[in-house]
Design a protein around this motif. Structure first.
Motif, PDB file in Angstrom:
ATOM      1  N   ASP A 353       8.011 -14.699 -17.332  1.00  0.00           N
ATOM      2  CA  ASP A 353       6.811 -13.855 -16.724  1.00  0.00           C
ATOM      3  C   ASP A 353       5.596 -14.330 -17.278  1.00  0.00           C
ATOM      4  O   ASP A 353       4.555 -14.640 -16.582  1.00  0.00           O
ATOM      5  CB  ASP A 353       7.028 -12.362 -17.117  1.00  0.00           C
ATOM      6  N   ALA A 385      16.642  -8.946  -7.297  1.00  0.00           N
ATOM      7  CA  ALA A 385      15.315  -9.007  -7.906  1.00  0.00           C
ATOM      8  C   ALA A 385      15.207 -10.159  -8.641  1.00  0.00           C
ATOM      9  O   ALA A 385      13.981 -10.461  -8.697  1.00  0.00           O
ATOM     10  CB  ALA A 385      15.306  -7.401  -8.603  1.00  0.00           C
ATOM     11  N   LYS A 389      12.268 -13.730  -8.055  1.00  0.00           N
ATOM     12  CA  LYS A 389      11.024 -14.076  -8.972  1.00  0.00           C
ATOM     13  C   LYS A 389      11.385 -15.296  -9.671  1.00  0.00           C
ATOM     14  O   LYS A 389      10.388 -16.163  -9.947  1.00  0.00           O
ATOM     15  CB  LYS A 389      10.837 -12.720  -9.936  1.00  0.00           C
ATOM     16  N   ASP A 475       3.458  -9.444 -15.245  1.00  0.00           N
ATOM     17  CA  ASP A 475       4.037  -8.312 -14.818  1.00  0.00           C
ATOM     18  C   ASP A 475       5.362  -8.466 -14.967  1.00  0.00           C
ATOM     19  O   ASP A 475       6.044  -9.464 -15.001  1.00  0.00           O
ATOM     20  CB  ASP A 475       3.672  -7.990 -13.137  1.00  0.00           C
ATOM     21  N   SER A 477       9.191  -6.544 -13.990  1.00  0.00           N
ATOM     22  CA  SER A 477       9.800  -5.665 -12.856  1.00  0.00           C
ATOM     23  C   SER A 477      10.643  -4.654 -13.782  1.00  0.00           C
ATOM     24  O   SER A 477      10.767  -4.695 -14.808  1.00  0.00           O
ATOM     25  CB  SER A 477      10.670  -6.348 -12.055  1.00  0.00           C
ATOM     26  N   GLU A 478      10.955  -3.464 -12.853  1.00  0.00           N
ATOM     27  CA  GLU A 478      11.674  -2.575 -13.702  1.00  0.00           C
ATOM     28  C   GLU A 478      12.868  -3.025 -14.249  1.00  0.00           C
ATOM     29  O   GLU A 478      13.669  -2.716 -15.276  1.00  0.00           O
ATOM     30  CB  GLU A 478      12.217  -1.494 -12.437  1.00  0.00           C
ATOM     31  N   TYR A 513       6.521  -0.103 -18.279  1.00  0.00           N
ATOM     32  CA  TYR A 513       7.168  -0.912 -17.263  1.00  0.00           C
ATOM     33  C   TYR A 513       8.196  -0.721 -16.378  1.00  0.00           C
ATOM     34  O   TYR A 513       8.702  -1.311 -15.537  1.00  0.00           O
ATOM     35  CB  TYR A 513       7.178  -2.629 -17.744  1.00  0.00           C
TER      36      TYR A 513
END
Ligand SMILES: [Mn+2]
Length: 653
Positions: A353, A385, A389, A475, A477-478, A513
């Motif tokens: 990230d 997910a 990314k 960012d 993600s969850e 987050y």
């Protein structure tokens, strides 16, 4: 041609000549007696001359031999060399004056009763041996098949070389760990000066060590090998004294001491002592690190867990340098350790990230090298997910992407041998290491940056702390937040060990987050097979001593994480301080996992077997061996460590 052959030839030639001459005289009836006698005399003269020259050489050799023997016997007579003559039963029949001068008389005694160490020389395994008798040193030699021994007094040479050795320089450095934290508090500084620095200085004076303060928290020490050996014999007791005094006053000061030895070049010793001090610091301080240049590093002490010492400023400096390195790279490949665990996957995602927020291509090696079962289920569950990314690739694919401008980031490990990108690391030109395992002495790679913080709960904690200094578009993600949370949850054994205020700060960040503690609890639920395997390991535990247990699993295969968890549970049992599990993995590697409550330093035990880790959690892996063999080795190491204490255990059958 041999001399005897020449002689024979001469005789044959002379006889043949006489016969020819005689025949000649008879046949031709001529008077040739005079010329024939002349030739005969000539030939005989030749033979005699030849024999004479040969005798002359032999005489010379004999003369030399005689004079050597005379000088040896002379030396023996005057007592400079000792001679012992013995019979076939190895009983001494005669001793030369050399021994009488030294009041030694062992005539009629057996040599081995007097000097048992001479067995090797008597059996012909050695030509020369050194023995000491009445504080004097002798070199003993024996000629093949002779029944006498020659003794030479080498006490002076031995004393001189010992003295040179003792007087060799040693350069040392002392660091008062965490001193900066107390610098601003006058009361604490006074306490440290009188209760910590004064005893340290007294200790140095007591051992004749020259010291010089170079900063308020550092001293340079100049000593020699003799002083050093004294300290080593004393087991550097000052380290324990300082820890105890500091503990009484609830102050987190400990000592780190480095010693560089084995060179008379002060520049070289200076460079070495600096890097040894850095090593002591990254291993958490409170220990002595010493090395004879060119040899392996030795560690002493190290019995308190690493103290928090990374300041916010340091974190910012680290992030900025990593950001620079990423910005100057064509692409970034992130590698973890083999059999990635949650912390490894979580920190790899966080690092990825970070790279993405700087608009650089990012890849994670996660399709080779293995992922532990629990976290691989989670990665599978979240694959949609995560794949949207990140680019999860194999090491082979990574090799294709590697160029001279590629940055490789190692997370949650720092040993290339344990890496799921070990081949990649051999070729990589730019490497950064981010890890929370206590550092090993030699890295075998040369990273551009090394961020190894033994005081952090997890690598995830270190990376999450970077967030405030990263671009706004960063960012998580969850799903990533959950994996990172799981990483900390498991590395801290549910926030029970290695957890400090910084850990909770980071958990708070992950919560914002979208990390969900109850969802993570469900994710961390384990399959029945794991519970069963763990129970088997716990059942197999045998007491090495009252406070140490070993589970040696000679049958079946076990996951590393299961073995560690079993040890974690074993050390929670009352009075058990340390637990070891030796077992085979599905990859046919024998592993040892070791856990401790802090009373036993399992890191140093594992290091003796070429493994590594933390003081309370350590381990090793080996190929091409058996569980029993490694168990026996472990027991030998423990026996050696607790030598002199009772409860020594026997070898596993
Ligand atoms: Mn970890």
């Amino acid at each position: 041609m041999k001399k005897s052959a020449i002689r024979t030839l001469c005789i044959v030639v002379s006889i043949v000549t006489i016969i020819i001459l005689a025949v000649f005289a008879l046949v031709f009836n001529q008077n040739i007696i005079i010329p024939s006698i002349t030739s005969l005399v000539f030939i005989i003269l030749l033979v005699i001359m030849y024999n004479n020259s040969e005798n002359e050489i032999n005489d010379n050799i004999k003369a030399i031999e005689n004079s050597i023997e005379t000088s040896v016997s002379e030396l023996i007579k005057e007592g400079s060399i000792g001679l012992i003559v013995y019979n076939d039963d190895y009983e001494i029949t005669w001793m030369s004056p050399f021994f009488r001068n030294r009041n030694i008389n062992k005539t009629n005694e057996k040599i081995l009763t007097w000097l048992p160490e001479l067995q090797d020389i008597l059996q012909g395994n050695e030509d020369r041996q050194v023995v000491s008798i009445n504080n004097e040193t002798f070199s003993v030699s024996k000629k093949d098949n002779s029944n006498f021994l020659l003794f030479k007094d080498i006490s002076l040479e031995t004393k001189l070389s010992k003295r040179i050795e003792e007087e060799a320089y040693v350069l040392g450095m002392i660091n008062f760990d965490n001193y900066d934290e107390y610098r601003d508090n006058d009361d604490e500084v006074t306490f440290i000066n009188s209760y910590i620095k004064v005893p340290v200085i007294n200790y140095l004076k007591e051992h004749d060590i020259v010291y010089k303060s170079i900063r308020s928290n550092r001293m340079i020490l100049i000593l020699n090998e003799k002083n050093y050996k004294e300290l080593e014999e004393d087991k550097f007791s000052i380290i324990n004294l300082v820890r105890q005094e500091a503990k009484k006053a609830d102050i987190g000061i400990t000592l780190s001491i480095a010693f560089a030895r084995g060179s008379q070049n002060l520049d070289e010793l200076d460079g070495e002592v600096q890097s040894l001090m850095e090593l002591a610091q990254t291993r958490g301080g409170d220990q002595v690190v010493s090395r004879v240049i060119g040899k392996e590093v030795s560690y002493f002490g190290g019995s308190s867990e690493a103290k928090e010492k990374r300041s916010r400023v340091k974190v910012r400096v680290i992030v900025n340098s990593i950001k620079n390195l990423i910005n100057n790279s064509s692409n970034v490949i992130i590698v973890g350790h083999k059999e990635m665990d949650s912390d490894c996957v979580g920190s790899a995602l966080g690092a990825s990230d970070m790279v993405l927020s700087l608009d650089k291509p990012s890849y994670i090696v996660a399709r080779s090298g293995g992922i532990e079962s629990m976290i691989s289920d989670v990665v599978f569950k979240y694959s949609h997910a995560l794949n949207a990314k990140h680019k999860l690739i194999s090491e082979n694919e990574a090799m294709q992407l590697l160029n001279d401008d590629t940055l490789v980031i190692m997370v949650d490990h720092h040993d290339p041998n344990q890496s799921n990108g070990s081949e990649l690391l051999k070729k990589a030109k730019k490497i950064v290491i981010i890890d929370h395992h206590r550092r090993k002495a030699d890295l075998s790679i040369n990273p551009l940056m090394l961020y190894v913080e033994a005081a952090a709960s997890s690598t995830t904690e270190l990376i999450t702390e970077f967030i405030p200094y990263l671009p706004k578009k960063f960012d998580i993600s969850e799903q990533e937040a959950n994996i990172m949370y799981l990483g900390i949850l498991i590395d801290t054994d549910r926030f029970r060990v290695r957890t400090n205020a910084r850990t909770f700060d980071v958990l708070k960040t992950l919560r914002t987050y979208g990390a969900d503690p109850s969802a993570c609890d469900l994710l961390a639920e384990e399959p029945y097979a794991n519970v069963l395997a763990r129970t088997q390991i716990i059942n197999a535990a045998k007491q090495y001593r009252e406070d140490i247990v070993i589970s040696s699993m000679s049958e079946g295969t076990y996951q590393r994480s299961i073995a560690s968890q079993a040890c974690d549970q074993l050390v929670k049992i009352k009075e058990i301080e340390a637990a070891f599990c030796v077992c085979l993995t599905a990859n046919n590697e024998v592993i040892v996992t070791a856990r401790s409550n802090g009373g036993v330093n399992v890191q140093t035990i594992m290091e003796k077997m070429h493994g590594g880790g933390h003081m309370t959690a350590a381990g090793l892996q080996r190929k091409d061996t058996t569980v029993n063999r490694v168990s026996n080795e472990l027991i030998n190491v423990l026996n050696e460590l607790y030598k002199g204490e009772s409860n020594e255990s026997n070898i596993v059958e």
